[in-house]
Design a protein around this motif. Structure first.
Motif, PDB file in Angstrom:
ATOM      1  N   GLU A   1       0.870  -1.423   0.144  1.00  0.00           N
ATOM      2  CA  GLU A   1      -0.157  -0.021  -0.005  1.00  0.00           C
ATOM      3  C   GLU A   1       0.808   1.305  -0.030  1.00  0.00           C
ATOM      4  O   GLU A   1       0.456   2.341  -0.241  1.00  0.00           O
ATOM      5  N   HIS A   2       2.153   1.322   0.405  1.00  0.00           N
ATOM      6  CA  HIS A   2       3.028   2.384   0.334  1.00  0.00           C
ATOM      7  C   HIS A   2       3.473   2.798  -1.042  1.00  0.00           C
ATOM      8  O   HIS A   2       4.116   3.947  -1.599  1.00  0.00           O
TER       9      HIS A   2
ATOM     10  N   ARG B   1      -4.550   2.632  -3.253  1.00  0.00           N
ATOM     11  CA  ARG B   1      -5.930   2.068  -3.724  1.00  0.00           C
ATOM     12  C   ARG B   1      -5.691   1.761  -5.050  1.00  0.00           C
ATOM     13  O   ARG B   1      -4.859   2.261  -5.883  1.00  0.00           O
TER      14      ARG B   1
ATOM     15  N   LEU C   1       0.665   7.583   2.421  1.00  0.00           N
ATOM     16  CA  LEU C   1      -0.598   8.176   2.937  1.00  0.00           C
ATOM     17  C   LEU C   1      -1.912   7.254   2.372  1.00  0.00           C
ATOM     18  O   LEU C   1      -2.606   7.079   3.349  1.00  0.00           O
ATOM     19  N   GLN C   2      -1.604   6.950   1.398  1.00  0.00           N
ATOM     20  CA  GLN C   2      -2.848   5.950   0.815  1.00  0.00           C
ATOM     21  C   GLN C   2      -2.343   5.239  -0.357  1.00  0.00           C
ATOM     22  O   GLN C   2      -1.726   5.715  -1.434  1.00  0.00           O
TER      23      GLN C   2
END
Length: 699
Positions: free
Chosen positions: A68-69, A106, A103-104
């Motif tokens: 995810e990073h 996706r 932070l996100q």
């Protein structure tokens, strides 16, 4: 799963698939040709590096596994893969000597993930970061990196990207035997790596880097950003003598076209079906892959990252579940499976071979080839009802006839179909598949003017009588079906999600459901059992009941929730009129899908749902998986109860009267080769809103 070849249990010597690859649940697969991920150390036998927390960008034959990073660090299940080779294992971005604060991460589409990070830059006086970093990475490794200056002053920042690869094969990657990274050389506007077998990969950059340090695998830039300005770097990955990059799930070099599956849409009171159907169709398109020897034939990979090999029975079940999206995928999948059919005049003539697969803690492995042999005529018969073109039917009918001939000969010995071999055992699930194949096959042969329809119906009648007499176990609670029976009369009684297949009868002419193995009272009892907390976890149907010996919430056939089996139960229960149990399972499946960002894994833990809880991932589950995504389509279409008969120029809808999700409209479906749309109101009334011209409508 340790993907080193091991003999499949119970497989006779000389089996055409002499080796199998073992999944942690005990599944045995043929040698995969797909993609995988490398653990940082040698994997233990039966162990796979976990991907449940990763973002998987899929457009087969390409796949990118990302944390995810957003950085590809070279550790664990990360990398870019094409056609079974890891092209890139490391892609680490640093700005001004530091990695962005992640932070996100996706999924933006089935084949693309986006990542957002920030950095405080020299001159920032408070806690607010002045630089944002957005990365967009595709399944083929193409990446766009955008730096955005939110400060009120110009910035000049050093940027470097560290790259690396081992060009390892899937088997080496999954077992942890990949060896060190290869040494790079400068190549054009980037770097190039070459393996000992002559295969190579290059990464090119736009704009060209100011420095290329081959020994360290590093590209460097000096980024100048005006106040509010952007600086963008684009990376491209290209493998030499490998399948080329893809252009996304809708087409591009080497990719099957999106025309195989329609653009189905769902809209209604509950927003979750909209997202689930959209994501499932995207994932199904991303999982499409061509038969290398027959590029015109396309089938679904069973799942990524571990199961991207040759066509399987699961691919056929998935094609059946998505018949509402068109019949072309069913035709190409049937064609691919049909080429493997055994010829000649021996007892096995007509059977489709396949590897053995784990059947849970109580039974020996079962044969996926028998499953495919029984599925073939049933899927062909139902595809005809949905509108399969006559040319495809004519080509595939002889293969179906040989499957049905094998079924008749095999069932004639005892009235039942043994699995995996002549000595059994007789499995309830296999009898359900055989009974469906016989009835739908008889209907198909009659419609095509072929003989043996009556003989197949007689085989089905004998099988049905024996099943009711020998598989139903009476008890004070109302009885239950046995999961299997041995020729000597011993029975195995553990109850699990397999019982849903007893309710799946299939469609005949005029939109009628075929007769089932169970009578009305037995059907009601199975429906009641499927709705009990022992089987319904609250997130879906357990593979083995929570109170049964050997229950393991993470066991593929021992207690985990298999999404497609829950979908089969929803459709079967709804068709049999048991809407309360169907609605409960459907809501649980939707809740689980929401927790998994609408990309359902092939299985997840069968832990009991609690207030405020979430479904627990299985560490080695494929996600996306063909039968899970296709099962979502089947479960949602079950709300409308669409029953087509394209040869008879009719279609009817029998929606769930309870309207468990409120009003819903399904559009972009395909019946008789033309767009089809249906709306179900809050009172459970159905209305066809779009259909082929001349198609007689009924409700």
């Amino acid at each position: 799963m340790a993907l080193s070849p091991v003999p499949a249990p119970g497989r006779p010597a000389g089996h055409p698939n002499g080796h199998a690859y073992r999944h942690p649940s005990g599944h045995a697969y043929g040698p995969p040709s797909g993609v995988g991920a490398a653990p940082p150390r040698a994997a233990r036998p039966g162990e796979l590096p976990s991907v449940h927390g990763a973002l998987l960008c899929v457009a087969l034959p390409a796949l990118a596994i990302c944390a995810e990073h957003g950085q590809l660090t070279g550790d664990g299940p990360e990398g870019v893969y094409v056609a079974g080779r890891r092209l890139l294992s490391r892609c680490v971005l640093r700005v001004a000597g530091r990695e962005p604060v992640a932070l996100q991460g996706r999924m933006a589409a089935a084949d693309r993930a986006v990542f957002l990070g920030v950095l405080r830059v020299p001159g920032d006086t408070g806690p607010d970061p002045g630089l944002s970093v957005e990365r967009s990475r595709g399944a083929d490794g193409t990446e766009r990196i955008t730096l955005r200056n939110a400060t009120g002053r110009p910035l000049r920042l050093p940027v470097e990207i560290a790259l690396g690869t081992d060009l390892a094969h899937l088997g080496a990657v999954a077992s942890g035997r990949t060896g060190p990274e290869l040494t790079a050389s400068v190549h054009g506007t980037g770097l190039r790596w070459t393996a000992g077998d002559g295969r190579s990969v290059a990464v090119t950059a736009d704009p060209p880097p100011m420095d290329s340090l081959a020994a360290a695998g590093v590209l460097r830039w000096e980024a100048e950003l005006a106040p509010g300005g952007l600086y963008t770097i684009q990376l491209r990955v290209r493998g030499d003598r490998m399948a080329g990059p893809t252009a996304g799930s809708g087409g591009g070099s080497g990719r099957p076209g999106g025309h195989l599956l329609s653009e189905a849409r769902a809209e209604g009171d509950d927003p979750r079906p909209t997202e689930l159907l959209r994501t499932s169709v995207e994932d199904l398109r991303a999982l499409l892959q061509r038969d290398p020897a027959h590029p015109a034939d396309v089938h679904l990979a069973a799942g990524v990252p571990w199961r991207c090999g040759p066509v399987t029975a699961e691919a056929l079940w998935a094609a059946r579940m998505v018949l509402p999206l068109g019949t072309r995928l069913a035709a190409t999948t049937l064609r691919a499976l049909g080429r493997a059919q055994l010829q000649g005049s021996g007892p096995e003539s007509g059977r489709i071979p396949g590897p053995l697969r784990d059947a849970g803690p109580h039974l020996p492995p079962r044969c996926t080839g028998i499953e495919a042999t029984l599925a073939f005529p049933a899927v062909l018969a139902e595809a005809r009802r949905w509108g399969l073109p006559a040319a495809d039917l004519e080509e595939l009918l002889p293969v179906a006839e040989r499957c049905l001939g094998w079924l008749r000969r095999t069932a004639a010995r005892s009235g039942l179909v043994p699995d995996p071999g002549p000595t059994g055992p007789w499995r309830a699930e296999t009898q359900a598949h055989a009974h469906r194949a016989a009835l739908l096959g008889a209907d198909l042969l009659d419609a095509c003017g072929r003989p043996d329809g009556d003989a197949l119906r007689e085989s089905a009648r004998t099988l049905r009588e024996r099943f009711r007499r020998e598989f139903w176990l009476d008890d004070p609670a109302g009885g239950r079906p046995a999961v299997a029976r041995a020729p000597d009369g011993r029975t195995w009684s553990p109850l699990g999600g397999w019982a849903a297949h007893l309710l799946d009868t299939g469609l005949l002419g005029g939109g009628r459901h075929a007769q089932g193995l169970l009578d009305r009272a037995e059907t009601e009892q199975v429906a009641r059992l499927l709705g009990t907390p022992a089987l319904d976890s609250g997130w879906g149907l357990r593979g083995l009941g929570a109170k049964e010996p050997g229950h393991n919430p993470f066991g593929h056939r021992a207690g985990a929730v298999r999404a497609h089996e829950t979908a089969v139960a929803v459709a079967g229960l709804a068709a049999a009129g048991h809407e309360k149990e169907a609605a409960a399972l459907l809501r649980g499946l939707l809740d689980a899908a929401e927790a998994f960002a609408y990309r359902l894994p092939e299985m997840y833990a069968g832990e009991q749902r609690t207030a405020g809880g979430r479904p627990v991932p299985h560490p080695a589950a494929c996600r996306p998986a063909a039968v899970a995504a296709a099962g979502a389509v089947q479960a949602l279409v079950a709300l409308a109860g669409i029953r087509p008969d394209a040869p008879g120029r009719s279609v009817s809808v029998h929606p769930m009267a309870s309207a468990p999700l409120g009003a819903i409209q399904l559009s972009g479906l395909v019946v008789a080769g033309e767009p089809f749309a249906v709306r179900v109101g809050r009172l459970g009334l159905g209305m066809v809103e779009e259909a082929a011209e001349g198609l007689q409508l009924g409700v």
